[in-house]
Scaffold this active site. Sequence first.
Site, PDB file in Angstrom:
ATOM      1  N   SER A 165       1.541  -2.367   0.785  1.00 24.11           N
ATOM      2  CA  SER A 165       0.272  -2.749   0.232  1.00 24.11           C
ATOM      3  C   SER A 165      -0.014  -4.193   0.659  1.00 24.11           C
ATOM      4  O   SER A 165       0.218  -4.535   1.811  1.00 24.11           O
ATOM      5  CB  SER A 165       0.337  -2.586  -1.285  1.00 24.11           C
ATOM      6  OG  SER A 165      -0.945  -2.577  -1.793  1.00 24.11           O
ATOM      7  N   ASP A 429      -4.388   7.974   0.736  1.00 24.74           N
ATOM      8  CA  ASP A 429      -4.493   6.615   0.188  1.00 24.74           C
ATOM      9  C   ASP A 429      -5.777   5.934   0.656  1.00 24.74           C
ATOM     10  O   ASP A 429      -5.949   5.708   1.849  1.00 24.74           O
ATOM     11  CB  ASP A 429      -3.283   5.802   0.665  1.00 24.74           C
ATOM     12  CG  ASP A 429      -3.380   4.330   0.289  1.00 24.74           C
ATOM     13  OD1 ASP A 429      -4.134   4.002  -0.647  1.00 24.74           O
ATOM     14  OD2 ASP A 429      -2.688   3.525   0.936  1.00 24.74           O
ATOM     15  N   HIS A 454      -0.408   6.049  -1.372  1.00 26.54           N
ATOM     16  CA  HIS A 454      -0.147   4.637  -1.156  1.00 26.54           C
ATOM     17  C   HIS A 454       1.354   4.349  -1.176  1.00 26.54           C
ATOM     18  O   HIS A 454       2.025   4.607  -2.176  1.00 26.54           O
ATOM     19  CB  HIS A 454      -0.856   3.856  -2.267  1.00 26.54           C
ATOM     20  CG  HIS A 454      -1.054   2.412  -1.983  1.00 26.54           C
ATOM     21  ND1 HIS A 454      -1.736   1.957  -0.877  1.00 26.54           N
ATOM     22  CD2 HIS A 454      -0.693   1.304  -2.667  1.00 26.54           C
ATOM     23  CE1 HIS A 454      -1.778   0.637  -0.910  1.00 26.54           C
ATOM     24  NE2 HIS A 454      -1.142   0.215  -1.982  1.00 26.54           N
TER      25      HIS A 454
END
Length: 487
Positions: A165, A429, A454
Amino acid sequence: MHHNLVLLCLVGVTTVLGWRQGGSGFMYPPKRPEGVQLPPDQWYTQSLNHFNPSDTRTWQQRYFTNDSFYEPGGPVFLMIGGEGPADPVWMVEGSWVTYAQSLKAYMLFLEHRYYGKSHPTEDVSVENLAYLSTEQALADLAAFIVDMQESLGFEDNKWIVFGGSYSGSLAAWFRMKYPHLAHGAVATSAPIVAQVNFKEYLEVVRDSLATVSEDCNTQIKEAHRELDMLLLHQIGWRTITTEFRLCTPLDARIADDVSNMFSLLAENIEDVVQYNKDNRAFEGVKGTNITIDTICGIMMNEDEEPIDRYADVNSMILDVYGKPCLEHTYHAMIEELQATSWENNESVGGRAWMYQTCTEYGFYQSSDSENQPFGDKFPIEFFIKQCEDIYGPKFNLSLLEAGVKRTNTIFGGRDLKVTRVVFPNGSIDPWHALGITSDISNDATAIYINGTAHCANEYPDSPDDPSQLTAAREEVYQLITQWLNEE
């Protein structure tokens, strides 16, 4: 936590990248294995400001180590902290642990400044948040690596950095900015383009829901049409208050309250999509068994009106997180994010991440695209207003636009030039829309994992993993092995 920002992959709040109130992509920690000791907090004396050599102020930055797999000459793996607390469970669980075991690596995990227990300043006033930036965070990593090389005798070992991320973006950028310190980087689910209005986010949510059925989106759209009708009169406001379990009665004359409510209701679904089936059955983080199938199952249940089904989704999420009601007022959200003390402040990570979005990234998951079913009540202006209301009038659209331009100028957006970096992303995601999903070059490769969420490849293996996810983890391992054989 709520609202449109969560990015988190690695940490443990509702969702950081999209920190709900802004939407992050936080990477949640995996589940702690039975009977395994977690490593203790350790502290590194870090510079407050890396860009003024005469500023000698320092602070204590938290990190963790695991030397149980290390054999002399092995690589050093460094997990980069993101926009939430660094959880030591990552030192014993996750795909990188498997790699470390195989490759005899020494493992380190450095918490990001301003998150978790890493407090560089006495509070998080706007003045003190000036030391919260991507460049400072990367310089923290560089200083840490150089000192660890000296103190642990790792000058000749090859270092590989990992992140997911936001911290995945940091991993790629660290390899670009400090190539002499990181031999390679695994940049999972990394949004590497800064963008004020991330309206594509909800378009991917729409596409992901459509993998179950197009009807799922149709019903959400219909629920919004019914909500719009109820907003027109006070009796409708009362209906919404009851059905959606609002903590205080809805006053639809307050436009920001309406925007916030719609954003939160969309967020219920965004979070499920972003983390769909990612094997992070956290200790304490609930709702991992709620998937896109669960949401669409409710939305396509024809025993009720679409608006009632949408309310059922909201009730389910509130119940799972143990919340008696939905705090929809804009004032309550802003007040929470205005608190500047480290003490007893659950939203301090949200305040820090929101600051980064208001000054460097944008990433606002607005409803401005026509191509999504969540209505049009939380436009980009709603998020810009939050920046001004939380941090002051200076934090307006022009400051943000300049910040986003600066971020993409410094790091190159999709044109970044790196070698020995791999970019895994999941098709489900929504953050993949700002990431690298096709190879930049032979040694900067993308792994686009169909049907996963994700940071899914960072989590431990699960017997339910689709074959393409298992293959992605193996491909990352092969790449790291290959890099370690290169000078």
